[in-house]
Design a protein around this motif. Sequence first.
Motif, short mmCIF file in Angstrom:
data_model
loop_
_atom_site.label_atom_id
_atom_site.label_comp_id
_atom_site.label_asym_id
_atom_site.label_seq_id
_atom_site.Cartn_x
_atom_site.Cartn_y
_atom_site.Cartn_z
N GLY A 41 0.76 -1.34 -0.18
CA GLY A 41 0.15 -0.13 -0.01
C GLY A 41 0.88 1.12 -0.02
N LYS A 42 2.10 1.24 -0.13
CA LYS A 42 2.91 2.38 -0.13
C LYS A 42 4.01 2.51 -1.28
N GLY A 43 4.26 3.62 -1.57
CA GLY A 43 5.22 3.89 -2.82
C GLY A 43 6.83 3.16 -2.52
N ARG A 44 7.47 3.16 -3.54
CA ARG A 44 8.89 2.59 -3.62
C ARG A 44 9.65 3.53 -2.78
N ASP A 90 9.65 -3.69 8.21
CA ASP A 90 10.45 -4.10 7.06
C ASP A 90 9.67 -4.88 6.00
N THR A 91 8.38 -5.32 6.35
CA THR A 91 7.73 -6.22 5.29
C THR A 91 7.52 -5.32 3.82
N ALA A 92 8.17 -6.03 3.02
CA ALA A 92 7.80 -5.23 1.81
C ALA A 92 8.59 -6.05 0.57
N VAL A 93 8.44 -5.76 -0.77
CA VAL A 93 9.11 -6.21 -1.75
C VAL A 93 10.43 -5.54 -1.72
N TYR A 94 11.70 -6.01 -1.94
CA TYR A 94 12.86 -5.33 -2.18
C TYR A 94 13.50 -5.52 -3.51
#
Length: 115
Positions: A41-44, A90-94
């Motif tokens: 739900g957030k930007g890169r 820290d959950t995110a696509v890296y």
Amino acid sequence: VQLQASGGGSVMAGGSLRLSCAASGTTQSIGAMGWHRQAPGKGRELVAVISSQGSAHYSDSVKTEGRFTISRDNAKNTIYLRINDLKSEDTAVYYCNAFAERLHWGQGTLVTVSS
């Protein structure tokens, strides 16, 4: 230039991960490389960048925490991102990227941190 990111997964809060990003193709033209991340739900957002000489720069959001370390192995055309004391945020696509005449992006690796 092609970039292959790996090392993501599901981890418990407090754990550590090391992400890898291997470059292939016209690697001799690569300059700086780096990591961004995109939380649900957030930007890169930028995480860290490392020059071809190994000079590392971190975004303000991660720099003060001191939990992230970017490194580079030019012989392997690979960069790494070590994340210690993982938190749920820290959950995110890296995503890794590399600058070689233009910015190239890898496909991303998912990190999921559970508490």
